[in-house]
Design an enzyme around this catalytic site. Structure first.
Site, PDB file in Angstrom:
ATOM      1  N   GLU A 153      -9.790  -1.835   4.901  1.00 57.84           N
ATOM      2  CA  GLU A 153     -10.465  -1.529   6.148  1.00 57.84           C
ATOM      3  C   GLU A 153     -11.761  -2.356   6.253  1.00 57.84           C
ATOM      4  O   GLU A 153     -12.201  -2.964   5.270  1.00 57.84           O
ATOM      5  CB  GLU A 153     -10.771  -0.026   6.203  1.00 57.84           C
ATOM      6  CG  GLU A 153      -9.525   0.870   6.149  1.00 57.84           C
ATOM      7  CD  GLU A 153      -8.689   0.845   7.438  1.00 57.84           C
ATOM      8  OE1 GLU A 153      -8.738  -0.134   8.202  1.00 57.84           O
ATOM      9  OE2 GLU A 153      -7.965   1.840   7.671  1.00 57.84           O
ATOM     10  N   ASN A 156      -8.011  -3.055  14.026  1.00 59.01           N
ATOM     11  CA  ASN A 156      -9.399  -3.223  13.563  1.00 59.01           C
ATOM     12  C   ASN A 156      -9.547  -4.385  12.585  1.00 59.01           C
ATOM     13  O   ASN A 156     -10.579  -4.528  11.932  1.00 59.01           O
ATOM     14  CB  ASN A 156      -9.901  -1.924  12.898  1.00 59.01           C
ATOM     15  CG  ASN A 156      -9.162  -1.592  11.613  1.00 59.01           C
ATOM     16  OD1 ASN A 156      -8.230  -2.281  11.217  1.00 59.01           O
ATOM     17  ND2 ASN A 156      -9.568  -0.506  10.961  1.00 59.01           N
ATOM     18  N   ASP A 164       0.816  -1.217   0.000  1.00 63.09           N
ATOM     19  CA  ASP A 164       0.000   0.000   0.000  1.00 63.09           C
ATOM     20  C   ASP A 164       0.853   1.271   0.000  1.00 63.09           C
ATOM     21  O   ASP A 164       2.083   1.212   0.151  1.00 63.09           O
ATOM     22  CB  ASP A 164      -0.968  -0.004   1.195  1.00 63.09           C
ATOM     23  CG  ASP A 164      -0.354  -0.619   2.450  1.00 63.09           C
ATOM     24  OD1 ASP A 164       0.881  -0.567   2.590  1.00 63.09           O
ATOM     25  OD2 ASP A 164      -1.106  -1.162   3.274  1.00 63.09           O
ATOM     26  N   HIS A 193      -7.703  -4.932   9.825  1.00 59.04           N
ATOM     27  CA  HIS A 193      -7.353  -4.723   8.410  1.00 59.04           C
ATOM     28  C   HIS A 193      -6.073  -5.459   8.046  1.00 59.04           C
ATOM     29  O   HIS A 193      -5.218  -5.698   8.900  1.00 59.04           O
ATOM     30  CB  HIS A 193      -7.271  -3.219   8.043  1.00 59.04           C
ATOM     31  CG  HIS A 193      -6.077  -2.486   8.569  1.00 59.04           C
ATOM     32  ND1 HIS A 193      -6.118  -1.150   8.923  1.00 59.04           N
ATOM     33  CD2 HIS A 193      -4.803  -2.847   8.789  1.00 59.04           C
ATOM     34  CE1 HIS A 193      -4.929  -0.758   9.322  1.00 59.04           C
ATOM     35  NE2 HIS A 193      -4.118  -1.763   9.254  1.00 59.04           N
TER      36      HIS A 193
END
Ligand code: F6R
Length: 260
Positions: A143, A136, A67, A138
Site C-alpha cells: 500500500e 491507489n 499475497d 499498490h
C-alpha cells in the site's frame, strides 16, 4: 519501461498470455509470479486454452502468489489459496506441489514470511512476475508508502483496498484488515515484470506509475527501477497518459530484437 496500449481487455489478455507462454516455452521449468484479482483472469483463461489445446506444457512450471489475507481460512472461497487453486493451478494444469501462496494463518507470521522468501530463492527466483495495480497505486498489497526495499511481510490493507475488494465478500466488514504480501524489493527481483490494467478506474494510477515521479506514495512507480518491465493496458486505462502517442510510436518502431 515498455508501455503497450491495446484496444480492449481481450487484447490485454491475448498480449500478456502470449508473453507468458513464450517464457514457459523457452524454459519448461519456468517460475511464474501470479496475481489474483480481476485483471489477470482473461490471461489465465487464454493460457488454460493453450494448455487444453496441447500447445503449452506447464507440467514443470512453478508459481508464487503475491499475497494472501491474514486470518482467512485457506479453504474460504476468497482466500488466495482458493483463488489461485481455482483460477491458476487447476485450469493451467500446474502441479499443486509447485504452487506457493503465502501463509496467512501461521502462528508465527514473521517466520512464515521469511520462509516464503527462502522458497522463492530456492526456486531460483521468479522469471516473470504478473501484476495488477490497485486504484491507489499498490502492487501486490504494498500500500502507499511501502518501502521500495520491502520483503514479504504483514501489511494493513488501505481502506480503499478493502472497499474495492468488498465485491468478493458478502459485506465490506468481512474483508480482512491485514495481509501478507511480497515486498516491493521482492517483486523487483523478478527477472521480468508484466503489469496489466483495464478500464478507466485504473487510468489515474497508471498515469502516476508511468509518468509520475518515483515515490513510495505510489508503490507501482517501483516499476521505473526495473530493467525489464512491460505495462499492457487498454485504451481506457491509458486515457490519462500524456505521452500515449509516443508509446504507440515506440511500439510501431520496435527494432526486431525489441527495445524499451
Ligand atoms: C492481487 C494483488 C493486487 C491486485 C490489485 C488489482 O494479488 O496483488 O495488487 O492486482 O488490487 O486488483 P484487480 O485486478 O481486482 O483490479
Amino acid at each position: 519501461m515498455d508501455v503497450v496500449i491495446v484496444e480492449d481487455p481481450s487484447a490485454v489478455a491475448a498480449y500478456a498470455a502470449d508473453r507468458i507462454a513464450g517464457v514457459v516455452r523457452r524454459r519448461a521449468g519456468a517460475v511464474l509470479g501470479v496475481a489474483t484479482g480481476s485483471s489477470p483472469l482473461g490471461i489465465y483463461a487464454a493460457l488454460a486454452e493453450l494448455v487444453r489445446a496441447g500447445q503449452l506444457d506447464t507440467s514443470r512450471v512453478s508459481a508464487f502468489a503475491l499475497d494472501e489475507y491474514v486470518g482467512l481460512d485457506p479453504a474460504h472461497p476468497e482466500s488466495y489459496h482458493s483463488v489461485i487453486a481455482n483460477m491458476v493451478t487447476e485450469p493451467l494444469g500446474l502441479d499443486p506441489e509447485r504452487v506457493h501462496v503465502p501463509d496467512g494463518i501461521a502462528s508465527d507470521l514473521d517466520a512464515a514470511c521469511a520462509d516464503y522468501e527462502r522458497r522463492i530463492r530456492a526456486a531460483g527466483g521468479v522469471d516473470l512476475q504478473l501484476l495488477g495495480i490497485g486504484a491507489n497505486g499498490h502492487i501486490g498489497f504494498n500500500e502507499p508508502t511501502s518501502s521500495f526495499a520491502s520483503r514479504t511481510r504483514i501489511k494493513t490493507l488501505a481502506p480503499q483496498t478493502r472497499a474495492d475488494n468488498a465485491r468478493f465478500f458478502a459485506t465490506e466488514a468481512e474483508v480482512p484488515v491485514h495481509c501478507v504480501t511480497q515486498g516491493l524489493g521482492t517483486i523487483l527481483q523478478a527477472r521480468q515484470l508484466l503489469l496489466v490494467a483495464q478500464g478507466e478506474q485504473k487510468a489515474e494510477a497508471i498515469a502516476r506509475m508511468i509518468e509520475g515521479p518515483l515515490a513510495s506514495v505510489c508503490p507501482a512507480t517501483a516499476l521505473q527501477l526495473h530493467r525489464d518491465a512491460t505495462v499492457v493496458i487498454d485504451r481506457a486505462a491509458a486515457s490519462r497518459l500524456e505521452l500515449a502517442d509516443y508509446y504507440a510510436y515506440v511500439q510501431e518502431q520496435l527494432p526486431s530484437g525489441g527495445a524499451q
